[in-house]
Write an enzyme that holds these catalytic residues in place. Sequence first.
Site, PDB file in Angstrom:
ATOM      1  N   SER A 103       1.001  -1.100  -0.075  1.00  0.00           N
ATOM      2  CA  SER A 103      -0.092  -0.035  -0.011  1.00  0.00           C
ATOM      3  C   SER A 103       0.862   1.135  -0.264  1.00  0.00           C
ATOM      4  O   SER A 103       2.094   1.357   0.254  1.00  0.00           O
ATOM      5  CB  SER A 103      -0.856   0.171   1.385  1.00  0.00           C
ATOM      6  OG  SER A 103      -1.967  -1.133   1.291  1.00  0.00           O
TER       7      SER A 103
HETATM    8  N1  SAH Z   1      -0.306  -5.077   3.989  1.00  0.00           N
HETATM    9  C1  SAH Z   1       0.443  -5.573   2.612  1.00  0.00           C
HETATM   10  C2  SAH Z   1      -0.335  -5.503   1.498  1.00  0.00           C
HETATM   11  C3  SAH Z   1      -1.430  -6.446   1.290  1.00  0.00           C
HETATM   12  S1  SAH Z   1      -1.712  -6.593  -0.382  1.00  0.00           S
HETATM   13  C4  SAH Z   1       1.908  -4.770   2.761  1.00  0.00           C
HETATM   14  O1  SAH Z   1       2.122  -3.806   3.631  1.00  0.00           O
HETATM   15  O2  SAH Z   1       2.479  -5.307   1.901  1.00  0.00           O
HETATM   16  C5  SAH Z   1      -3.034  -8.109   0.337  1.00  0.00           C
HETATM   17  C6  SAH Z   1      -2.601  -9.386   0.660  1.00  0.00           C
HETATM   18  O3  SAH Z   1      -3.518 -10.003   1.112  1.00  0.00           O
HETATM   19  C7  SAH Z   1      -1.920 -10.018  -0.369  1.00  0.00           C
HETATM   20  O4  SAH Z   1      -0.467 -10.498  -0.041  1.00  0.00           O
HETATM   21  C8  SAH Z   1      -2.856 -11.265  -0.760  1.00  0.00           C
HETATM   22  O5  SAH Z   1      -2.113 -12.360  -0.996  1.00  0.00           O
HETATM   23  C9  SAH Z   1      -3.304 -11.484   0.823  1.00  0.00           C
HETATM   24  N2  SAH Z   1      -4.638 -12.116   0.830  1.00  0.00           N
HETATM   25  C10 SAH Z   1      -5.440 -12.101  -0.002  1.00  0.00           C
HETATM   26  N3  SAH Z   1      -6.524 -12.995   0.273  1.00  0.00           N
HETATM   27  C11 SAH Z   1      -6.259 -13.466   1.547  1.00  0.00           C
HETATM   28  C12 SAH Z   1      -6.954 -14.167   2.431  1.00  0.00           C
HETATM   29  N4  SAH Z   1      -7.816 -14.939   2.242  1.00  0.00           N
HETATM   30  N5  SAH Z   1      -6.163 -14.635   3.678  1.00  0.00           N
HETATM   31  C13 SAH Z   1      -4.941 -14.127   3.969  1.00  0.00           C
HETATM   32  N6  SAH Z   1      -4.241 -13.525   2.861  1.00  0.00           N
HETATM   33  C14 SAH Z   1      -4.696 -13.094   1.963  1.00  0.00           C
END
Ligand code: SAH
Length: 219
Positions: free
Chosen positions: A71
């Site tokens: 983000s």
């Molecule tokens: N907060 C993170 C960015 C998150 S992007 C940072 O600072 O880098 C969203 C993330 O959620 C991705 O890595 C994706 O793989 C994960 N994600 C999506 N669905 C999910 C689920 N059901 N359980 C766990 N993680 C999930």
Amino acid sequence: MLVPSPVTAVDDPYVPSRMRLAESLHRAFPLDGELVDGLISLPRELFVEPASRFRAYEDEALPIRFGQSISQPYIVLFMTRLLRPEAGLRVLEIGTGSGYQTALLAKLKMEVFSLEILEPLYREAENRLRALGLLSNVHLRHGDGRIGWPEMSPFQRILITAAPEERVPPALRDQLAEGGVLVAPVGPQGGAQHLRVEEKIHGRFKKILSIPVRFVPLV
Ligand code: SAH
């Protein structure tokens, strides 16, 4: 404010862009100096793909692997502030991704439990946070965040960083402690997504805020 030591200033090519970002975030969050300093103290260049490193201190989202993204710093701060962080509180984070948001929560001395569904991202985040010495109050797990982490519940805070299409998974609501705060984007990809902030009072959820945002999907 971030003041580079003379040695850092000579050796670290990121100092000018980092200082610029620090100034703009301090302007945007004048009452949250500690939070801004915590974020700026993180080497964001180590959380992004090598090809994007030169943009690490731009206030923008950047690609990580597998179509995911880290983000924008502004959004990370904004969400963290809405979460009302406090040292020692247990926070469940869904979507570790690069571990950048996780690292900020760890810097704020929260007890962080973070789930990531993509195994390679989970592994990389773990290595990264270990290298930065941040694993002592961080617990990472590879798994489906929709189920949460019931054995470790309740959590005083829950932060979701990927958007469920329709609603916050009920299992997560169940794992929020009484008086706890939930911050979660909800809504379809490419459609209207809202960042919801809710507080659990007497077992019921009180909506505190809802604003339009854009996030990658919770799968
Ligand atoms: N907060 C993170 C960015 C998150 S992007 C940072 O600072 O880098 C969203 C993330 O959620 C991705 O890595 C994706 O793989 C994960 N994600 C999506 N669905 C999910 C689920 N059901 N359980 C766990 N993680 C999930």
